[in-house]
Design a protein around this motif. Structure first.
Motif, PDB file in Angstrom:
ATOM      1  N   UNK A  18       0.823  -1.058   0.018  1.00 20.65           N
ATOM      2  CA  UNK A  18      -0.060   0.059   0.051  1.00 20.65           C
ATOM      3  C   UNK A  18       1.056   1.345   0.204  1.00 20.65           C
ATOM      4  N   UNK A  19       2.150   1.156  -0.455  1.00 16.01           N
ATOM      5  CA  UNK A  19       2.871   2.260  -0.630  1.00 16.01           C
ATOM      6  C   UNK A  19       3.906   2.183  -1.522  1.00 16.01           C
ATOM      7  N   UNK A  20       4.293   3.351  -2.171  1.00 14.19           N
ATOM      8  CA  UNK A  20       5.538   3.286  -3.230  1.00 14.19           C
ATOM      9  C   UNK A  20       6.546   4.346  -2.753  1.00 14.19           C
ATOM     10  N   UNK A  21       7.663   4.124  -3.027  1.00 11.92           N
ATOM     11  CA  UNK A  21       8.675   4.984  -2.738  1.00 11.92           C
ATOM     12  C   UNK A  21       8.581   6.442  -3.499  1.00 11.92           C
ATOM     13  N   UNK A  22       8.520   7.400  -2.837  1.00 12.24           N
ATOM     14  CA  UNK A  22       8.168   8.569  -3.422  1.00 12.24           C
ATOM     15  C   UNK A  22       9.496   8.825  -4.601  1.00 12.24           C
ATOM     16  N   UNK A  23      10.636   8.518  -4.359  1.00 15.73           N
ATOM     17  CA  UNK A  23      11.707   8.817  -5.250  1.00 15.73           C
ATOM     18  C   UNK A  23      11.714   7.790  -6.306  1.00 15.73           C
ATOM     19  N   UNK A  24      11.909   6.574  -6.192  1.00 10.90           N
ATOM     20  CA  UNK A  24      11.876   5.779  -7.516  1.00 10.90           C
ATOM     21  C   UNK A  24      11.000   4.970  -7.619  1.00 10.90           C
ATOM     22  N   UNK A  25       9.476   4.793  -6.950  1.00 13.35           N
ATOM     23  CA  UNK A  25       8.155   4.212  -7.359  1.00 13.35           C
ATOM     24  C   UNK A  25       8.274   3.021  -7.150  1.00 13.35           C
ATOM     25  N   UNK A  26       9.026   2.235  -6.377  1.00 15.84           N
ATOM     26  CA  UNK A  26       9.021   0.936  -5.984  1.00 15.84           C
ATOM     27  C   UNK A  26       7.741   0.719  -5.195  1.00 15.84           C
ATOM     28  N   UNK A  48       9.187  20.327   6.972  1.00 17.68           N
ATOM     29  CA  UNK A  48       8.723  19.106   6.646  1.00 17.68           C
ATOM     30  C   UNK A  48       7.459  18.814   7.059  1.00 17.68           C
ATOM     31  N   UNK A  49       6.644  18.941   5.919  1.00 21.57           N
ATOM     32  CA  UNK A  49       5.140  18.968   6.389  1.00 21.57           C
ATOM     33  C   UNK A  49       4.014  17.812   6.344  1.00 21.57           C
ATOM     34  N   UNK A  50       4.976  16.821   5.356  1.00 23.01           N
ATOM     35  CA  UNK A  50       4.230  15.523   4.956  1.00 23.01           C
ATOM     36  C   UNK A  50       5.293  14.474   5.420  1.00 23.01           C
ATOM     37  N   UNK A  51       4.620  13.259   5.600  1.00 22.33           N
ATOM     38  CA  UNK A  51       5.377  12.179   5.537  1.00 22.33           C
ATOM     39  C   UNK A  51       5.454  11.438   4.229  1.00 22.33           C
ATOM     40  N   UNK A  52       6.467  10.761   3.983  1.00 23.42           N
ATOM     41  CA  UNK A  52       6.774  10.210   2.580  1.00 23.42           C
ATOM     42  C   UNK A  52       7.365   8.690   2.787  1.00 23.42           C
ATOM     43  N   UNK A  53       7.028   7.900   1.800  1.00 28.26           N
ATOM     44  CA  UNK A  53       7.370   6.454   1.907  1.00 28.26           C
ATOM     45  C   UNK A  53       8.580   6.656   1.292  1.00 28.26           C
ATOM     46  N   UNK A  54       9.504   5.719   1.608  1.00 26.34           N
ATOM     47  CA  UNK A  54      10.909   5.578   0.996  1.00 26.34           C
ATOM     48  C   UNK A  54      11.206   4.119   0.935  1.00 26.34           C
ATOM     49  N   UNK A  55      11.925   3.783  -0.136  1.00 29.59           N
ATOM     50  CA  UNK A  55      12.455   2.341   0.265  1.00 29.59           C
ATOM     51  C   UNK A  55      13.684   2.471   1.059  1.00 29.59           C
ATOM     52  N   UNK A  56      14.618   1.547   1.225  1.00 22.61           N
ATOM     53  CA  UNK A  56      15.629   1.421   1.822  1.00 22.61           C
ATOM     54  C   UNK A  56      16.892   2.139   1.230  1.00 22.61           C
ATOM     55  N   UNK A  57      16.946   1.797   0.123  1.00 21.02           N
ATOM     56  CA  UNK A  57      17.952   2.464  -0.739  1.00 21.02           C
ATOM     57  C   UNK A  57      17.813   4.034  -0.939  1.00 21.02           C
ATOM     58  N   UNK A  58      16.816   4.423  -1.302  1.00 18.37           N
ATOM     59  CA  UNK A  58      16.442   5.778  -1.409  1.00 18.37           C
ATOM     60  C   UNK A  58      16.503   6.498  -0.118  1.00 18.37           C
ATOM     61  N   UNK A  59      16.355   5.709   1.026  1.00 24.16           N
ATOM     62  CA  UNK A  59      16.379   6.471   2.320  1.00 24.16           C
ATOM     63  C   UNK A  59      17.999   6.792   2.547  1.00 24.16           C
ATOM     64  N   UNK A  60      18.821   5.835   2.271  1.00 32.22           N
ATOM     65  CA  UNK A  60      20.381   5.972   2.356  1.00 32.22           C
ATOM     66  C   UNK A  60      20.650   7.073   1.451  1.00 32.22           C
ATOM     67  N   UNK A  61      20.322   7.070   0.138  1.00 28.44           N
ATOM     68  CA  UNK A  61      20.819   7.987  -0.826  1.00 28.44           C
ATOM     69  C   UNK A  61      20.372   9.402  -0.599  1.00 28.44           C
ATOM     70  N   UNK A  62      19.263   9.609  -0.381  1.00 30.28           N
ATOM     71  CA  UNK A  62      18.522  10.915  -0.460  1.00 30.28           C
ATOM     72  C   UNK A  62      18.364  11.651   1.252  1.00 30.28           C
ATOM     73  N   UNK A  63      18.537  10.609   2.058  1.00 37.06           N
ATOM     74  CA  UNK A  63      18.320  11.104   3.497  1.00 37.06           C
ATOM     75  C   UNK A  63      18.942  10.339   4.448  1.00 37.06           C
ATOM     76  N   UNK A  64      20.425  10.487   4.053  1.00 32.97           N
ATOM     77  CA  UNK A  64      21.421   9.922   5.027  1.00 32.97           C
ATOM     78  C   UNK A  64      21.348  10.210   6.442  1.00 32.97           C
ATOM     79  N   UNK A  65      20.719  11.373   6.790  1.00 34.06           N
ATOM     80  CA  UNK A  65      20.875  12.061   7.943  1.00 34.06           C
ATOM     81  C   UNK A  65      19.226  12.250   8.742  1.00 34.06           C
ATOM     82  N   UNK A  66      18.446  12.118   7.705  1.00 34.37           N
ATOM     83  CA  UNK A  66      17.080  12.236   7.866  1.00 34.37           C
ATOM     84  C   UNK A  66      16.647  11.134   9.022  1.00 34.37           C
ATOM     85  N   UNK A  67      15.565  11.480  10.037  1.00 33.07           N
ATOM     86  CA  UNK A  67      15.152  10.947  11.041  1.00 33.07           C
ATOM     87  C   UNK A  67      13.956  10.143  10.497  1.00 33.07           C
TER      88      UNK A  67
END
Length: 74
Positions: A18-26, A48-67
């Protein structure tokens, strides 16, 4: 057509996809979704006003310091 999670290959008959990565669409099951408050949807820089779904790879690539806000949606 059956959807499959791009991370663990479980299909939607076994686990809800029920979710897709908002960077790559997986497509992702709830177990493999990484939720991050993402400023991509903000009105102003640094807000940061919205929650976004990420895959593990895009989380590491685009948000390495993100909480991460957890891995599963309620």
């Amino acid at each position: 057509m059956t959807w499959e999670c791009a991370e663990c290959n479980v299909d939607d008959r076994q686990n809800r996809i029920d979710g897709v990565c908002h960077h790559c669409g997986k497509p992702l099951c709830r177990h493999d979704q990484v939720l991050i408050a993402d400023d991509a949807f903000a009105n102003f820089s640094g807000e940061a006003s919205q929650i976004a779904v990420h895959c593990k790879a895009c989380r590491r690539q685009h948000h390495p310091r993100g909480v991460s806000l957890g891995r599963q949606r309620q």
